[in-house]
Design a protein around this motif. Structure first.
Motif, PDB file in Angstrom:
ATOM      1  N   HIS A  80     -11.355  -3.754  -1.033  1.00 57.18           N
ATOM      2  CA  HIS A  80     -10.350  -3.304  -0.046  1.00 57.18           C
ATOM      3  C   HIS A  80      -9.554  -4.516   0.427  1.00 57.18           C
ATOM      4  CE1 HIS A  80      -9.546  -0.629   3.759  1.00 57.18           C
ATOM      5  NE2 HIS A  80      -8.667  -1.638   3.746  1.00 57.18           N
ATOM      6  N   HIS A  82      -5.205  -5.883   1.312  1.00 55.21           N
ATOM      7  CA  HIS A  82      -3.748  -5.633   1.413  1.00 55.21           C
ATOM      8  C   HIS A  82      -3.086  -7.002   1.198  1.00 55.21           C
ATOM      9  CE1 HIS A  82      -4.498  -1.915   4.134  1.00 55.21           C
ATOM     10  NE2 HIS A  82      -5.639  -2.557   4.213  1.00 55.21           N
ATOM     11  N   LYS A 149      -3.900  -2.895  -2.007  1.00 55.87           N
ATOM     12  CA  LYS A 149      -3.118  -1.742  -1.552  1.00 55.87           C
ATOM     13  C   LYS A 149      -1.665  -2.140  -1.362  1.00 55.87           C
ATOM     14  CE  LYS A 149      -7.222  -0.455   1.044  1.00 55.87           C
ATOM     15  NZ  LYS A 149      -7.807   0.597   0.207  1.00 55.87           N
ATOM     16  N   HIS A 250      -8.641   5.241   4.657  1.00 53.16           N
ATOM     17  CA  HIS A 250      -8.920   4.443   5.853  1.00 53.16           C
ATOM     18  C   HIS A 250      -9.425   5.448   6.887  1.00 53.16           C
ATOM     19  CE1 HIS A 250      -6.524   1.161   4.173  1.00 53.16           C
ATOM     20  NE2 HIS A 250      -6.914   0.415   5.176  1.00 53.16           N
ATOM     21  N   HIS A 273     -13.786   1.384   6.401  1.00 56.17           N
ATOM     22  CA  HIS A 273     -13.831   1.016   7.826  1.00 56.17           C
ATOM     23  C   HIS A 273     -15.018   1.682   8.510  1.00 56.17           C
ATOM     24  CE1 HIS A 273     -10.193  -1.441   8.420  1.00 56.17           C
ATOM     25  NE2 HIS A 273      -9.690  -0.702   7.440  1.00 56.17           N
ATOM     26  N   ASP A 324     -10.837  -6.622   3.416  1.00 62.03           N
ATOM     27  CA  ASP A 324      -9.666  -6.028   4.087  1.00 62.03           C
ATOM     28  C   ASP A 324      -8.562  -7.077   4.242  1.00 62.03           C
ATOM     29  OD1 ASP A 324      -8.106  -4.072   5.227  1.00 62.03           O
ATOM     30  OD2 ASP A 324      -9.042  -4.141   7.200  1.00 62.03           O
TER      31      ASP A 324
END
Ligand code: NIG
Ligand code: FE
Length: 416
Positions: A80, A82, A149, A250, A273, A324
């Motif tokens: 995960h 970004h 992502k 999410h 999460h 994340d």
């Protein structure tokens, strides 16, 4: 020529049953103390006790790579992130230190939409170059595969730009990137007050286009108050399924939306999460095939309570750990830091944290059959750390420990 890796203090094979590791397997590392790994081209041919591996005909004449008394394990699989953005969000950071919440900052025009402004103003080539630099940081910290992502473009062209940057960087290697289309990350300014119209655009236009260009494996959304709701989750999951994209969510991040239960019904590969899950959510999760992907670096950075990892593990859920990595809630790409936080703050054992950061990360990407463990037939993605005992990987925090990293059978990073 084959490569034979010898002299590791411990080889963490992570060998075990098919499927995400949970229950009695949640902390099984498969430690070998006199082990060897034999690699040919991009694959592991054998991993096991040295005496057994040496009987393989390919071991004769193989190039020897010494682990020099250190820990050898699969490269981290960070399920995960970004990672495609232009600038850090230092104003948000400072406001939060002064007491503002993530929601306050977003309402005042900061947050995700400020990163969207940066991405919309950037050229694809610059995003690609920036991601390439970050990819090397992931590799140098022992991560060999990430999920990435989109979600900072929020219109067709800009989302495509992000996904194409990922494809370019992954194609060139060494970091392997599994792409997720996160069009429903926030409602963009041009759709302000028209969330439903935006969701329709995501479902009718953006998802089919992303899928037709084969730019993503997964679709995801930010299911949260002020962002997207359960109806949107159902619509986006359906549009994704129709286009051949698997689902990530999410879920239950800042508030409990009952998005975990819905994600399970929709067969999500992972629900991520989960800060706000409650006891009643746990039985259905435990019997599902969905991986609970925890990202405690974001709790650390936002100064918020951690997800109940111990309860999740003890109830039988399959838990993955991921960074994340993003400019708003977790500017950390180092999985070893996440492992440390998981142990010290969420009371996971080092073994559970390492299972979660490797083989269960792979399962959170649907890659459990090829990635995340050192077993014959799997991709040769390995990391060697400057430690004699695997518990040191959680113990020494804030200092680099990577000695070398191998991706698809090639050493792609060596500490100087
Ligand atoms: O996973 N929750 C939504 N997305 C990110 C934050 C993105 C951002 O703030 O830029 C997260 O925490
Ligand atoms: Fe996220």
């Amino acid at each position: 020529m084959a490569t034979l890796i010898l002299n590791a203090s411990e080889i963490l094979t992570l060998a075990g049953p098919d499927g995400p590791r949970a229950g009695p397997d949640k902390g099984t590392l498969g430690v070998l103390r006199d082990g060897a790994v034999l690699i040919e081209k991009d694959r592991i041919v054998a991993a096991g006790p040295k005496a057994v591996v040496l009987t393989n005909p390919l071991a004769k004449g193989a190039k020897i790579l010494s682990a020099e008394g250190r820990v050898l394990m699969p490269g981290f699989v960070d399920a995960h992130t970004h990672p495609v953005f232009v600038a850090p969000r230092l104003e948000d950071f400072q406001s939060r230190l002064a007491g503002k919440t993530y929601a306050d900052i977003a309402a005042a025009g900061g947050g995700i939409l400020s990163t969207v402004n940066g991405v919309r103003g950037a050229k694809e080539a610059d995003l690609t170059a920036g991601l390439r630099m970050r990819a090397l940081d992931f590799i140098a910290s022992g991560t060999t595969t990430i999920e990435a992502k989109s979600g900072y473009g929020l219109d067709l062209d800009n989302e495509l730009k992000l996904l194409r940057a990922m494809r370019a960087v992954s194609g060139r290697g060494p970091l392997e990137i599994v792409a997720t289309f996160l069009g429903a990350h926030a409602v963009p300014p041009e759709y302000k007050g028209r969330k439903d119209d935006f969701v329709e655009r995501v479902c009718e236009t953006m998802i089919p286009r992303v899928a037709s260009e084969k730019l993503a494996t997964f679709v995801d959304l930010f299911c949260e108050k002020g962002y997207f709701d359960l109806d949107d989750l159902r619509k986006i999951a359906a549009a994704g399924a129709k286009a051949g994209l698997k689902l990530k969510v999410h879920a239950e991040q800042l508030s409990r939306m009952e998005s975990l239960g819905e994600a399970l019904k929709l067969g999500a590969v992972s629900a991520d999460h989960l800060d706000c899950v409650v006891e009643a959510d746990l039985p259905a999760l435990a019997i599902s095939g969905t991986v609970a992907c925890l990202v405690p670096g974001s709790n650390y950075f936002l100064g918020k309570p951690y997800p109940p990892a111990r309860r999740l593990l003890d109830s039988g859920a399959a838990v993955a750990l991921a960074t994340d990595f993003n400019p708003g809630t977790c500017p950390c790409y180092d999985m070893r830091m996440i492992v440390s936080i998981a142990c010290t703050q969420m009371k996971m054992t080092p073994a559970e944290a390492l299972v979660s950061a490797t083989i269960n990360g792979a399962h959170a990407l649907g890659l459990g059959a090829t990635h995340g463990s050192l077993e014959a037939g799997k991709i040769a993605d390995l990391a060697c750390f400057d430690a004699e005992d695997h518990r040191e990987l959680a113990y020494w925090f804030g200092s680099p420990k990577t000695r070398w990293v191998m991706k698809r059978g090639e050493v792609v990073y060596k500490a100087s």
